[in-house]
Design a protein around this motif. Structure first.
Motif, PDB file in Angstrom:
ATOM      1  N   ARG A  89       0.824  -1.212   0.000  1.00  0.00           N
ATOM      2  CA  ARG A  89       0.000   0.000   0.000  1.00  0.00           C
ATOM      3  C   ARG A  89       0.855   1.258   0.000  1.00  0.00           C
ATOM      4  O   ARG A  89       0.873   2.021  -0.970  1.00  0.00           O
ATOM      5  N   PHE A  90       1.570   1.493   1.081  1.00  0.00           N
ATOM      6  CA  PHE A  90       2.340   2.721   1.186  1.00  0.00           C
ATOM      7  C   PHE A  90       3.428   2.787   0.118  1.00  0.00           C
ATOM      8  O   PHE A  90       3.694   3.844  -0.465  1.00  0.00           O
ATOM      9  N   GLY A  91       4.052   1.657  -0.158  1.00  0.00           N
ATOM     10  CA  GLY A  91       5.145   1.638  -1.119  1.00  0.00           C
ATOM     11  C   GLY A  91       4.727   1.905  -2.551  1.00  0.00           C
ATOM     12  O   GLY A  91       5.580   2.211  -3.402  1.00  0.00           O
ATOM     13  N   TYR A  92       3.411   1.796  -2.827  1.00  0.00           N
ATOM     14  CA  TYR A  92       2.946   2.035  -4.192  1.00  0.00           C
ATOM     15  C   TYR A  92       3.366   3.403  -4.696  1.00  0.00           C
ATOM     16  O   TYR A  92       3.798   3.549  -5.849  1.00  0.00           O
ATOM     17  N   LEU A 145      -7.797  14.828   2.539  1.00  0.00           N
ATOM     18  CA  LEU A 145      -7.411  13.447   2.819  1.00  0.00           C
ATOM     19  C   LEU A 145      -6.089  13.417   3.577  1.00  0.00           C
ATOM     20  O   LEU A 145      -5.183  14.204   3.313  1.00  0.00           O
ATOM     21  N   SER A 146      -5.987  12.476   4.531  1.00  0.00           N
ATOM     22  CA  SER A 146      -4.787  12.370   5.363  1.00  0.00           C
ATOM     23  C   SER A 146      -4.259  10.947   5.359  1.00  0.00           C
ATOM     24  O   SER A 146      -4.942  10.006   4.927  1.00  0.00           O
ATOM     25  N   VAL A 147      -3.034  10.804   5.863  1.00  0.00           N
ATOM     26  CA  VAL A 147      -2.374   9.504   5.983  1.00  0.00           C
ATOM     27  C   VAL A 147      -1.676   9.453   7.336  1.00  0.00           C
ATOM     28  O   VAL A 147      -1.071  10.427   7.770  1.00  0.00           O
ATOM     29  N   GLN A 148      -1.779   8.313   8.008  1.00  0.00           N
ATOM     30  CA  GLN A 148      -0.971   8.023   9.188  1.00  0.00           C
ATOM     31  C   GLN A 148      -0.195   6.750   8.902  1.00  0.00           C
ATOM     32  O   GLN A 148      -0.798   5.703   8.656  1.00  0.00           O
ATOM     33  N   VAL A 149       1.121   6.812   8.931  1.00  0.00           N
ATOM     34  CA  VAL A 149       1.922   5.625   8.643  1.00  0.00           C
ATOM     35  C   VAL A 149       2.969   5.442   9.729  1.00  0.00           C
ATOM     36  O   VAL A 149       3.544   6.414  10.237  1.00  0.00           O
ATOM     37  N   TYR A 201     -10.820   1.934  -3.474  1.00  0.00           N
ATOM     38  CA  TYR A 201     -10.203   2.667  -2.372  1.00  0.00           C
ATOM     39  C   TYR A 201      -9.123   1.830  -1.692  1.00  0.00           C
ATOM     40  O   TYR A 201      -9.156   0.600  -1.699  1.00  0.00           O
ATOM     41  N   TRP A 202      -8.173   2.495  -1.073  1.00  0.00           N
ATOM     42  CA  TRP A 202      -7.289   2.036   0.000  1.00  0.00           C
ATOM     43  C   TRP A 202      -6.275   0.972  -0.385  1.00  0.00           C
ATOM     44  O   TRP A 202      -5.080   1.137  -0.214  1.00  0.00           O
ATOM     45  N   PRO A 221      -3.913   3.218  -3.644  1.00  0.00           N
ATOM     46  CA  PRO A 221      -3.681   3.004  -2.221  1.00  0.00           C
ATOM     47  C   PRO A 221      -3.695   4.305  -1.409  1.00  0.00           C
ATOM     48  O   PRO A 221      -3.311   5.374  -1.890  1.00  0.00           O
ATOM     49  N   LEU A 222      -4.180   4.154  -0.177  1.00  0.00           N
ATOM     50  CA  LEU A 222      -4.271   5.223   0.835  1.00  0.00           C
ATOM     51  C   LEU A 222      -5.433   6.178   0.580  1.00  0.00           C
ATOM     52  O   LEU A 222      -5.721   7.026   1.428  1.00  0.00           O
TER      53      LEU A 222
END
Length: 327
Positions: A159-162, A183-187, A250-251, A258-259
């Motif tokens: 996901r994140f690496g995409y 839109l936000s991201v928490q990683v 989504y996601w 992704p995300l």
């Protein structure tokens, strides 16, 4: 030196947890079906099908300083609790922020309501049921960790690496991105979670913690990913309805961006991590995480088949459709 039993420990996150425990000097035993890989060097592996009656014969009745449960299926969780719960000094259950019933409230903390844990119909319900079963069996010996989005070398979810991989693959060409407003991201890096989990168990921490990174706007994440990748092309934004109408998900998963989340679920990436940080949780700098993830993506192959995202061919087809509609 602690004696730690990991129920799992051969797949991505479990293997990292085992490695961190070994680095601390703990004695680590992994009980696993063995189908997901092998534990790190130095850990003992007991291969068992946890659905069978004799699954815990070799480890039952021992005074484990720590048991770490990574599964969430009710049959597996309840069986482990019956066999190992009475003699475990401390127990850590790896749950998920997916257990929350409402993803629309920014800043919600661990006290927010959970989904009904009435069965194993889906991932969130199964995780919530695992929490309930564990709390009932263990009381004040239980640490529940609710991770959000994880990233790091070897991430099987892709996901994140995409995004850093896609920008690196696109180079000077165009890249398709979702609408980014609000839109936000928490990683959080898997290694940082594993390090915190190992330290928390060693000092007997109990309670419930959202193990998430800090919130960043998705726009910021993509801009930093593009910079890390040396991307010089154009980000082409497609509206939500247009993407959904062309079967872009989504996601995560195949044919996804992704995300990307629906606006109604924006709170999913805005969970409070104050309790986690108060107990020593330290998310890495976003730029550092992106650099490490990008290197791993290059090592594994930017154009490899992925578990999540669009193939480059799918992306270019969508970009062509979008351009023709706007011409």
């Amino acid at each position: 030196m602690r004696r730690v039993l990991i129920l799992g420990g051969t797949a991505w996150l479990g293997r990292e947890i085992a490695r961190q425990l070994l680095d601390r000097g703990d004695t680590v035993t992994c009980l696993s079906s063995g189908t997901s890989g092998t534990p790190p060097a130095g850990a003992e592996l007991i291969v068992r099908d946890r659905l069978l009656p004799d699954a815990y014969t070799e480890v039952k009745g021992q005074p484990w300083d720590e048991v770490i449960e990574l599964a969430y299926e009710a049959t597996l969780v309840s069986g482990a609790l019956r066999a190992l719960g009475p003699t475990a000094a401390h127990w850590t259950l790896v749950s998920s922020v997916s257990v929350y019933a409402d993803d629309s409230v920014p800043g919600a903390d661990e006290s927010a309501a959970l989904v009904e844990s009435v069965g194993a119909e889906d991932y969130a319900q199964a995780k919530a049921a695992a929490e309930r079963l564990s709390s009932q069996a263990l009381g004040d010996r239980l640490l529940i960790i609710r991770p959000g989005l994880l990233a790091g070398a070897g991430d099987p979810s892709d996901r994140f690496g995409y995004w850093p991989a896609r920008f690196a693959l696109a180079g000077s060409g165009p890249a398709l991105v979702p609408g980014l407003d609000e839109l936000s991201v928490q990683v959080l890096e898997a290694g940082d979670l594993a390090s915190w989990l190992a330290a928390a168990g060693a000092r007997g921490l109990t309670g419930v913690f959202n193990a998430t990174g800090d919130s960043h706007l998705l726009r910021e994440v993509l801009e930093l990913a593009a910079e890390a990748a040396g991307f010089s092309g154009e980000m082409i934004t497609a509206p939500e309805a247009w993407l959904l109408g062309r079967n872009v998900r989504y996601w995560s998963g195949l044919r996804s961006l992704p995300l990307w989340l629906p606006a109604a679920d924006a709170g999913f990436a805005l969970r409070s991590n104050r309790a986690f940080q108060a107990e020593g949780g330290e998310p890495a700098l976003l730029s550092h995480t992106l650099d490490r993830v990008l290197q791993d993506e290059r090592d594994r192959g930017l154009d490899r088949p992925r578990s999540s995202g669009l193939s480059r061919a799918e992306e270019l087809e969508l970009l062509g459709m979008l351009a023709s509609e706007h011409s």
